[in-house]
Scaffold this active site. Structure first.
Site, PDB file in Angstrom:
ATOM      1  N   GLY A   1      -9.081  31.831 -42.599  1.00 60.53           N
ATOM      2  CA  GLY A   1      -7.972  32.090 -41.998  1.00 60.53           C
ATOM      3  C   GLY A   1      -7.958  32.441 -40.502  1.00 60.53           C
ATOM      4  N   ASN A   2      -8.752  33.873 -40.769  1.00 64.11           N
ATOM      5  CA  ASN A   2      -9.167  33.935 -39.554  1.00 64.11           C
ATOM      6  C   ASN A   2     -10.228  33.120 -38.886  1.00 64.11           C
ATOM      7  OD1 ASN A   2     -11.829  34.783 -41.316  1.00 64.11           O
ATOM      8  ND2 ASN A   2     -12.151  36.474 -39.937  1.00 64.11           N
TER       9      ASN A   2
ATOM     10  N   LYS B   1      -7.980  26.320 -50.717  1.00 66.39           N
ATOM     11  CA  LYS B   1      -9.629  25.713 -50.025  1.00 66.39           C
ATOM     12  C   LYS B   1     -11.400  26.155 -50.740  1.00 66.39           C
ATOM     13  CE  LYS B   1     -10.462  29.257 -47.075  1.00 66.39           C
ATOM     14  NZ  LYS B   1     -10.944  30.886 -47.901  1.00 66.39           N
TER      15      LYS B   1
ATOM     16  N   LYS C   1     -11.909  33.284 -54.522  1.00 63.60           N
ATOM     17  CA  LYS C   1     -12.973  33.087 -54.101  1.00 63.60           C
ATOM     18  C   LYS C   1     -14.369  33.144 -55.260  1.00 63.60           C
ATOM     19  CE  LYS C   1     -11.315  34.823 -49.912  1.00 63.60           C
ATOM     20  NZ  LYS C   1     -10.863  33.447 -49.077  1.00 63.60           N
TER      21      LYS C   1
ATOM     22  N   LYS D   1       2.360  28.395 -54.345  1.00 73.40           N
ATOM     23  CA  LYS D   1       1.885  28.858 -53.621  1.00 73.40           C
ATOM     24  C   LYS D   1       3.409  29.122 -52.494  1.00 73.40           C
ATOM     25  CE  LYS D   1      -1.025  28.886 -50.235  1.00 73.40           C
ATOM     26  NZ  LYS D   1      -2.331  29.594 -49.498  1.00 73.40           N
TER      27      LYS D   1
END
Ligand code: ADP
Ligand code: MG
Length: 314
Positions: free
Chosen positions: A12-13, A215, A277, A130
């Site tokens: 996101g960043n 993602k 991740k 979510k």
């Protein structure tokens, strides 16, 4: 493929930072910085496919839809997802083109609007987890649950928020197109926001579903699909840590799949942030990938050269 290939998964960043409002200028400024980092990777000789999150952007699109609902029909989540892929793809294409030219490189850059096939029987559909979009009052939440059948959760002090299923990705509808574009030497931006979740119907038809694919899981799938050697997950921490944020916090320089599984089982990597991740990394490596690097956006170049970041390998 003769060149080494890498999938770069942007957190996101890379597009919007926590304290920012989300103006076009802010997002463009971040995307420019991100693009300079991606160019460092391209200069290392890699063929690159880029994927990215879309949480804040799709959240804003949903809020805009909600606020305009008495004037214009609100769009369903799959269409909002497509919109977010378009806007982020546009910013990345323009910025990457410029960043490439600034170092004398001239690769075509292209965004592929991507649909991610999910299983209609995925257990996630029975258990939406979510949170997405704006916060609502109790009264609004009740109306939306009645009228639209949404599932809402209450978040203390902030109100009610819609939750949607997060099914696992099975395949990318545009997978073949993406693979050929990468093989042809193009810089490809694909599967933004995890891709638009679709389920297969009769006769090869597809139908968008209300959900969000993580993602990081889609990045792992994309990486295997294009035959990438490496998966580079860029987030806002330079290393994966044990005992993150606790006494005894310890940066991990490298770990094997077996170690990653152990630490995951010992709850060092929470769901919704580092957990996906690490799971994506395990999946990619078990499916034949060479290595995964998790680090911060600004350390991308140094991480691939082995100087920083957490490396995970078989
Ligand atoms: P992204 O948008 O990049 O997916 P996330 O917020 O989902 O970002 O995940 C990155 C965050 O994970 C970090 O900012 C950090 O706060 C958090 N995190 C949780 N556990 C760990 C850990 N063990 N090591 C490093 N970061 C962790
Ligand atoms: Mg995340």
């Amino acid at each position: 493929m003769t060149k080494k290939a890498v999938v770069v998964a942007l957190g996101g960043n890379a597009i919007l930072r926590h304290q920012e409002m989300g103006t076009a200028e802010e997002q463009f400024a971040n995307v420019r910085r991100t693009s300079m980092n991606i160019v460092k990777i391209i200069r290392e000789g890699y063929a690159v496919a880029v994927t990215h999150g879309n949480g804040p952007q799709v959240g804003d699109i949903l809020l805009r839809n909600e606020m305009a609902k008495d004037t214009l029909p609100p769009m369903p989540l799959d269409i909002c997802g497509a919109e977010s892929q378009g806007m982020i793809g546009y910013m990345l294409q323009q910025s990457l083109n410029k960043a490439l030219r600034s170092v004398g490189l001239d690769f075509p850059v292209v965004t592929v609007l991507t649909q991610t096939v999910v299983d209609a029987d995925d257990p996630a559909f029975g258990n939406p987890t979510k949170p997405i979009g704006p916060f609502y009052t109790a009264m609004q939440a009740r109306r939306l649950m009645d009228e639209k059948g949404w599932k809402m959760v209450h978040i203390r002090g902030r109100g009610y928020r819609r939750v949607v299923p997060s099914p696992r990705p099975i395949a990318l509808v545009e997978g073949e197109a993406i693979t050929r574009l990468v093989r042809d030497g193009m810089v490809v931006i694909a599967a933004g926001g995890g891709g638009i979740p679709v389920v297969a119907g009769p006769g090869g038809s597809l139908r968008g579903v209300e959900g969000v694919v993580d993602k990081d899981y889609t990045a792992a799938l994309l990486a295997r699909l294009i035959g990438a050697d490496d998966l580079l997950i860029l987030t806002d921490v330079e290393y994966v840590f044990l005992n993150y944020g606790c006494p005894g916090q310890q940066a991990l320089r490298e770990m094997t799949v077996a170690e990653a599984k152990q630490h995951l089982a010992a709850t060092h990597f929470p769901p919704g942030s580092m957990g996906p991740k690490i799971e994506a990394a395990i999946r990619f490596l078990e499916d034949g990938g060479r290595r995964v690097v998790i680090t911060s956006l600004d350390s991308a170049g140094d991480a691939l050269a082995g100087r920083v970041g957490t490396w995970i390998h078989r």
